[in-house]
Design a protein around this motif. Sequence first.
Motif, PDB file in Angstrom:
ATOM      1  N   ALA A 265       0.827  -1.208   0.000  1.00  0.00           N
ATOM      2  CA  ALA A 265       0.000   0.000   0.000  1.00  0.00           C
ATOM      3  C   ALA A 265       0.861   1.257   0.000  1.00  0.00           C
ATOM      4  O   ALA A 265       0.581   2.221  -0.735  1.00  0.00           O
ATOM      5  N   VAL A 266       1.906   1.260   0.799  1.00  0.00           N
ATOM      6  CA  VAL A 266       2.817   2.413   0.826  1.00  0.00           C
ATOM      7  C   VAL A 266       3.527   2.549  -0.519  1.00  0.00           C
ATOM      8  O   VAL A 266       3.705   3.660  -1.030  1.00  0.00           O
ATOM      9  N   ALA A 267       3.901   1.427  -1.120  1.00  0.00           N
ATOM     10  CA  ALA A 267       4.605   1.463  -2.402  1.00  0.00           C
ATOM     11  C   ALA A 267       3.728   2.033  -3.506  1.00  0.00           C
ATOM     12  O   ALA A 267       4.217   2.789  -4.354  1.00  0.00           O
ATOM     13  N   VAL A 268       2.451   1.702  -3.510  1.00  0.00           N
ATOM     14  CA  VAL A 268       1.552   2.262  -4.521  1.00  0.00           C
ATOM     15  C   VAL A 268       1.497   3.777  -4.384  1.00  0.00           C
ATOM     16  O   VAL A 268       1.581   4.514  -5.379  1.00  0.00           O
ATOM     17  N   GLY A 269       1.380   4.258  -3.153  1.00  0.00           N
ATOM     18  CA  GLY A 269       1.375   5.701  -2.936  1.00  0.00           C
ATOM     19  C   GLY A 269       2.671   6.352  -3.381  1.00  0.00           C
ATOM     20  O   GLY A 269       2.669   7.416  -4.011  1.00  0.00           O
ATOM     21  N   MET A 270       3.789   5.699  -3.091  1.00  0.00           N
ATOM     22  CA  MET A 270       5.079   6.261  -3.490  1.00  0.00           C
ATOM     23  C   MET A 270       5.262   6.219  -5.004  1.00  0.00           C
ATOM     24  O   MET A 270       5.871   7.125  -5.586  1.00  0.00           O
ATOM     25  N   LEU A 271       4.745   5.189  -5.657  1.00  0.00           N
ATOM     26  CA  LEU A 271       4.826   5.129  -7.117  1.00  0.00           C
ATOM     27  C   LEU A 271       3.989   6.228  -7.759  1.00  0.00           C
ATOM     28  O   LEU A 271       4.411   6.846  -8.746  1.00  0.00           O
ATOM     29  N   VAL A 272       2.824   6.480  -7.222  1.00  0.00           N
ATOM     30  CA  VAL A 272       1.985   7.572  -7.733  1.00  0.00           C
ATOM     31  C   VAL A 272       2.698   8.907  -7.541  1.00  0.00           C
ATOM     32  O   VAL A 272       2.737   9.750  -8.446  1.00  0.00           O
ATOM     33  N   TYR A 273       3.287   9.092  -6.372  1.00  0.00           N
ATOM     34  CA  TYR A 273       4.012  10.328  -6.084  1.00  0.00           C
ATOM     35  C   TYR A 273       5.208  10.485  -7.024  1.00  0.00           C
ATOM     36  O   TYR A 273       5.448  11.567  -7.564  1.00  0.00           O
TER      37      TYR A 273
ATOM     38  N   HIS B   9      14.024   7.742  -7.759  1.00  0.00           N
ATOM     39  CA  HIS B   9      13.084   7.429  -6.675  1.00  0.00           C
ATOM     40  C   HIS B   9      12.158   6.297  -7.088  1.00  0.00           C
ATOM     41  O   HIS B   9      11.851   5.402  -6.295  1.00  0.00           O
ATOM     42  N   PHE B  10      11.707   6.338  -8.338  1.00  0.00           N
ATOM     43  CA  PHE B  10      10.839   5.296  -8.872  1.00  0.00           C
ATOM     44  C   PHE B  10      11.539   3.932  -8.800  1.00  0.00           C
ATOM     45  O   PHE B  10      10.955   2.932  -8.363  1.00  0.00           O
TER      46      PHE B  10
END
Length: 117
Positions: free
Chosen positions: A58-66, A86-87
Amino acid sequence: MKKNFVSLLTTLYFTLIFPVMAFAAENGINAGLETVDSEALGSKIVGIATGFGALIGAVAVGMLVYSGFRLATATTEQAKAEAKGHFIQVIIGVAVAGLAVTLVGFICQTISGAGST
């Protein structure tokens, strides 16, 4: 300062940890382990690891969107390179967390036969 820190650690060791070790030796180090259900313990550990993996996902999805947003709105080459880096870091982190969850499941299944759902 360092001398005070070392003396503090030594004091804590002899007042807190050393008596516990002596008590464990007195009662037998394996006391109570015969009553543990290894399958239930293994499935509990697998459940915790799976929950940890879901949280990381869940955190990774948010970071990927960011990261994608930063990449799309980057105006300079340096900003684009930072967003790409970062990606890639997020992808590597997800891979490491996935391997950790898989390894925990494999070890639990191998040891106790638990974790096979």
